[in-house]
Design a protein around this motif. Structure first.
Motif, PDB file in Angstrom:
ATOM      1  N   GLN A 249     -15.213  -4.493  16.098  1.00 14.45           N
ATOM      2  CA  GLN A 249     -14.282  -3.796  16.995  1.00 14.45           C
ATOM      3  C   GLN A 249     -13.067  -4.677  17.224  1.00 14.45           C
ATOM      4  O   GLN A 249     -13.177  -5.886  17.418  1.00 14.45           O
ATOM      5  CB  GLN A 249     -14.951  -3.496  18.329  1.00 14.45           C
ATOM      6  N   THR A 250     -11.878  -4.077  17.187  1.00 13.55           N
ATOM      7  CA  THR A 250     -10.642  -4.813  17.389  1.00 13.55           C
ATOM      8  C   THR A 250      -9.669  -3.996  18.217  1.00 13.55           C
ATOM      9  O   THR A 250      -9.720  -2.764  18.206  1.00 13.55           O
ATOM     10  CB  THR A 250      -9.985  -5.183  16.041  1.00 13.55           C
ATOM     11  N   ASP A 251      -8.784  -4.696  18.952  1.00  9.15           N
ATOM     12  CA  ASP A 251      -7.742  -3.984  19.693  1.00  9.15           C
ATOM     13  C   ASP A 251      -6.452  -3.906  18.883  1.00  9.15           C
ATOM     14  O   ASP A 251      -5.436  -3.415  19.376  1.00  9.15           O
ATOM     15  CB  ASP A 251      -7.482  -4.653  21.048  1.00  9.15           C
ATOM     16  N   THR A 252      -6.490  -4.384  17.632  1.00 11.15           N
ATOM     17  CA  THR A 252      -5.338  -4.267  16.745  1.00 11.15           C
ATOM     18  C   THR A 252      -5.013  -2.792  16.525  1.00 11.15           C
ATOM     19  O   THR A 252      -5.911  -1.986  16.297  1.00 11.15           O
ATOM     20  CB  THR A 252      -5.646  -4.929  15.388  1.00 11.15           C
ATOM     21  N   ALA A 253      -3.743  -2.431  16.584  1.00 13.31           N
ATOM     22  CA  ALA A 253      -3.347  -1.031  16.415  1.00 13.31           C
ATOM     23  C   ALA A 253      -3.713  -0.542  15.015  1.00 13.31           C
ATOM     24  O   ALA A 253      -3.275  -1.106  14.012  1.00 13.31           O
ATOM     25  CB  ALA A 253      -1.846  -0.885  16.643  1.00 13.31           C
ATOM     26  N   ILE A 254      -4.546   0.489  14.961  1.00 11.43           N
ATOM     27  CA  ILE A 254      -4.934   1.124  13.700  1.00 11.43           C
ATOM     28  C   ILE A 254      -4.596   2.603  13.823  1.00 11.43           C
ATOM     29  O   ILE A 254      -5.147   3.299  14.669  1.00 11.43           O
ATOM     30  CB  ILE A 254      -6.430   0.921  13.408  1.00 11.43           C
ATOM     31  N   ASN A 255      -3.688   3.064  12.977  1.00 10.04           N
ATOM     32  CA  ASN A 255      -3.198   4.437  13.045  1.00 10.04           C
ATOM     33  C   ASN A 255      -3.547   5.200  11.776  1.00 10.04           C
ATOM     34  O   ASN A 255      -3.939   4.590  10.767  1.00 10.04           O
ATOM     35  CB  ASN A 255      -1.675   4.424  13.256  1.00 10.04           C
ATOM     36  N   PRO A 256      -3.429   6.539  11.786  1.00 13.86           N
ATOM     37  CA  PRO A 256      -3.668   7.307  10.569  1.00 13.86           C
ATOM     38  C   PRO A 256      -2.830   6.756   9.421  1.00 13.86           C
ATOM     39  O   PRO A 256      -1.630   6.561   9.550  1.00 13.86           O
ATOM     40  CB  PRO A 256      -3.217   8.721  10.958  1.00 13.86           C
ATOM     41  N   GLY A 257      -3.479   6.469   8.301  1.00 14.31           N
ATOM     42  CA  GLY A 257      -2.804   5.855   7.163  1.00 14.31           C
ATOM     43  C   GLY A 257      -3.189   4.397   7.002  1.00 14.31           C
ATOM     44  O   GLY A 257      -3.096   3.834   5.917  1.00 14.31           O
ATOM     45  N   ASN A 258      -3.661   3.767   8.102  1.00 14.70           N
ATOM     46  CA  ASN A 258      -4.169   2.396   8.022  1.00 14.70           C
ATOM     47  C   ASN A 258      -5.557   2.340   7.394  1.00 14.70           C
ATOM     48  O   ASN A 258      -6.010   1.269   6.987  1.00 14.70           O
ATOM     49  CB  ASN A 258      -4.260   1.757   9.410  1.00 14.70           C
ATOM     50  N   SER A 259      -6.229   3.478   7.334  1.00 11.37           N
ATOM     51  CA  SER A 259      -7.590   3.515   6.788  1.00 11.37           C
ATOM     52  C   SER A 259      -7.616   2.935   5.382  1.00 11.37           C
ATOM     53  O   SER A 259      -6.835   3.329   4.517  1.00 11.37           O
ATOM     54  CB  SER A 259      -8.104   4.955   6.752  1.00 11.37           C
ATOM     55  N   GLY A 260      -8.544   2.022   5.142  1.00 10.99           N
ATOM     56  CA  GLY A 260      -8.686   1.395   3.836  1.00 10.99           C
ATOM     57  C   GLY A 260      -7.941   0.084   3.716  1.00 10.99           C
ATOM     58  O   GLY A 260      -8.127  -0.648   2.738  1.00 10.99           O
ATOM     59  N   GLY A 261      -7.095  -0.235   4.696  1.00  9.42           N
ATOM     60  CA  GLY A 261      -6.354  -1.494   4.674  1.00  9.42           C
ATOM     61  C   GLY A 261      -7.179  -2.637   5.244  1.00  9.42           C
ATOM     62  O   GLY A 261      -8.214  -2.429   5.865  1.00  9.42           O
ATOM     63  N   PRO A 262      -6.709  -3.880   5.056  1.00  9.00           N
ATOM     64  CA  PRO A 262      -7.501  -5.034   5.469  1.00  9.00           C
ATOM     65  C   PRO A 262      -7.299  -5.458   6.917  1.00  9.00           C
ATOM     66  O   PRO A 262      -6.220  -5.303   7.483  1.00  9.00           O
ATOM     67  CB  PRO A 262      -6.990  -6.129   4.533  1.00  9.00           C
ATOM     68  N   VAL A 270      -9.697 -11.713   4.245  1.00 11.74           N
ATOM     69  CA  VAL A 270     -10.022 -10.351   4.671  1.00 11.74           C
ATOM     70  C   VAL A 270     -11.430 -10.353   5.243  1.00 11.74           C
ATOM     71  O   VAL A 270     -12.394 -10.664   4.548  1.00 11.74           O
ATOM     72  CB  VAL A 270      -9.920  -9.364   3.487  1.00 11.74           C
ATOM     73  N   ILE A 271     -11.552 -10.016   6.520  1.00 13.32           N
ATOM     74  CA  ILE A 271     -12.870 -10.012   7.174  1.00 13.32           C
ATOM     75  C   ILE A 271     -13.364  -8.602   7.454  1.00 13.32           C
ATOM     76  O   ILE A 271     -14.466  -8.418   7.964  1.00 13.32           O
ATOM     77  CB  ILE A 271     -12.836 -10.820   8.483  1.00 13.32           C
ATOM     78  N   GLY A 272     -12.559  -7.586   7.107  1.00 11.50           N
ATOM     79  CA  GLY A 272     -12.990  -6.206   7.314  1.00 11.50           C
ATOM     80  C   GLY A 272     -12.044  -5.231   6.667  1.00 11.50           C
ATOM     81  O   GLY A 272     -10.893  -5.561   6.351  1.00 11.50           O
ATOM     82  N   ILE A 273     -12.533  -4.012   6.448  1.00 10.71           N
ATOM     83  CA  ILE A 273     -11.708  -2.910   5.955  1.00 10.71           C
ATOM     84  C   ILE A 273     -11.599  -1.895   7.088  1.00 10.71           C
ATOM     85  O   ILE A 273     -12.607  -1.354   7.555  1.00 10.71           O
ATOM     86  CB  ILE A 273     -12.322  -2.254   4.703  1.00 10.71           C
ATOM     87  N   ASN A 274     -10.368  -1.665   7.537  1.00  6.78           N
ATOM     88  CA  ASN A 274     -10.139  -0.766   8.667  1.00  6.78           C
ATOM     89  C   ASN A 274     -10.577   0.649   8.318  1.00  6.78           C
ATOM     90  O   ASN A 274     -10.230   1.174   7.258  1.00  6.78           O
ATOM     91  CB  ASN A 274      -8.664  -0.782   9.053  1.00  6.78           C
ATOM     92  N   SER A 275     -11.314   1.261   9.236  1.00  4.55           N
ATOM     93  CA  SER A 275     -11.902   2.549   8.920  1.00  4.55           C
ATOM     94  C   SER A 275     -11.557   3.648   9.915  1.00  4.55           C
ATOM     95  O   SER A 275     -11.327   4.783   9.532  1.00  4.55           O
ATOM     96  CB  SER A 275     -13.427   2.419   8.826  1.00  4.55           C
TER      97      SER A 275
END
Length: 416
Positions: A249-262, A270-275
């Motif tokens: 879980q992160t408070d980093t802003a993740i918006n539509p289109g960020n899916s699949g980014g690191p 890279v410690i995760g793939i944003n989903s």
């Protein structure tokens, strides 16, 4: 007397010189530090005097080269936009369809309309990460939902060039997919870090294409909010909860289109793939700063299998099931004959022919309540516990049949 006067003059002279030096140093120090202060102030504030219309840009520049900017530079070249193309059908209420229905198919425009119906159009965009170059191919990890339903895929590299991509393998359960592209234009490859080593409060950045490639290689910053968060996974077609996933879980802003980014740590790993992100709670309360990423250790395990086999081989029982709470209390007692204290579990709706479940004696309308003595409350529990085993493992299923608890041993086989 003369001697005394001479001594007094000497003392007076030394005092005068000392005073002069003291005042001089004080004046110089004041002038020096004051001059520096005035110099800094003058570069950061607008001039009070001078001709109007002569404002200039300050010649003082700030060069920031902290850990996160360095991390961004390491990874940005390996982040891509992923474009999903699908066939778009025209609405039946279009003018062409209306005239066609009135005048039949003799209209010369009918053929062109059919061609338009078959044309591939951009359906959605997401992000991806180039993580490997081998044997003339470069491999890209992204989310399964980014490429789902695609009939054609393209990726936009960090330099803006667009190249064709092919699916290597997908896995809907973990929401991961691997694509391949020709490696001749690929120059940057990212490295995975150990997601087990991250700690809450650790600084991270997310890189991707929020709202599409128009905003490609956007970077947002935040921290790791929590490790080992458990969230439900759902079937994309039915919406039913099928299992659970452990995520960062992160408070980093993740918006539509960020899916699949690191999701990247301060070392540029890279410690995760944003989903996904959580925008509201179950009661409709709006929330902010709750994004989730698939941990890199899980990502590496899955993408290696996808490259090797094209799919993930998981153990299966060969049954169709629903949550027991979807069956009315009356039917639970009269049809399934369950004891009063049994109100959680999984109802077997059907058993596939030649499946290990049938070979082991499981039947339709059996209610599974435990696997290896661990409670099974719903379908998500069953899948989570089942997928923690490997093909070939032996497990023990506890279930109720006609009101009586029974146990069977099952040797797991792989999915088709």
């Amino acid at each position: 007397m003369k001697s005394n006067n001479t001594g007094l003059w000497k003392i007076a002279l030394v005092a005068l010189i000392s005073a002069f030096i003291g005042v001089g140093l004080g004046f110089w120090g004041f002038s020096h530090w004051g001059g520096l202060a005035n110099s800094n102030t003058s570069t950061n504030t607008a001039p009070v005097n001078g001709k109007a219309g002569t404002t200039q840009v300050s010649n003082v520049t700030v060069k920031s080269n902290n850990q996160m900017t360095t991390a961004f530079k390491k990874v940005k070249g390996s982040v891509v936009s992923v474009i999903n193309y699908q066939r778009q059908q025209q609405d039946d209420d279009s003018l062409g369809a209306l005239f066609g229905s009135i005048y039949g198919n003799g209209d010369d425009n009918s053929n062109s309309s059919d061609k338009n119906n078959n044309k591939l159009q951009e359906s959605s965009e997401g992000s991806g990460l180039i993580y490997s170059k081998q044997n003339g191919n470069a491999y890209i990890v992204t989310n399964n939902h980014v490429v789902a339903g695609s009939e054609k895929l393209e990726v936009i590299l960090s330099d803006g060039s667009k190249i064709a991509a092919k699916k290597v393998g997908t896995d809907s359960l973990t929401d991961l997919a691997v694509l391949s592209v020709a490696a001749n234009k690929i120059h940057d490859v990212a490295a995975f870090g150990n997601s087990d080593a991250v700690t809450p409060g650790e600084s991270v950045i997310a890189i991707g294409s929020p709202l599409g490639s128009k905003y490609a290689t956007s970077v947002t910053a935040g921290i790791i909010s929590a490790k080992n968060r458990t969230i439900d996974t759902t079937d994309e077609k039915t919406g039913q909860v099928t299992g659970q996933a452990t995520v960062l879980q992160t408070d980093t802003a993740i918006n539509p289109g960020n899916s699949g980014g690191p999701l990247v740590n301060a070392a540029g790993q890279v410690i995760g793939i944003n989903s996904m992100k959580l925008a509201s709670s179950t009661d409709g309360t709006s929330v902010e700063g709750m994004g989730f990423a698939i941990p890199s250790n899980e990502v590496v395990k899955i993408i290696n299998q996808l490259v090797q086999n094209g799919k993930i081989q998981r153990p299966q029982l060969g049954i169709k099931v629903i949550d027991l709470d979807q069956v009315s209390s009356k039917q639970q007692r009269t049809v399934l004959k369950l004891p009063e204290n049994v109100n959680e579990g999984v109802l077997v709706g059907s058993v596939n022919a030649n499946s290990v479940a049938r070979q082991s004696g499981l039947r339709k309308y059996d209610v599974i309540v435990a696997l290896d003595n661990k409670k099974v409350k719903n379908v998500a529990d069953l899948h989570t516990q089942l997928y923690s085993h490997n093909v070939g493992d032996n497990i023990k299923l506890q279930f109720y049949r006609d009101g009586k608890e029974q146990t069977i041993n099952v040797k797991l086989t792989k999915t088709d």
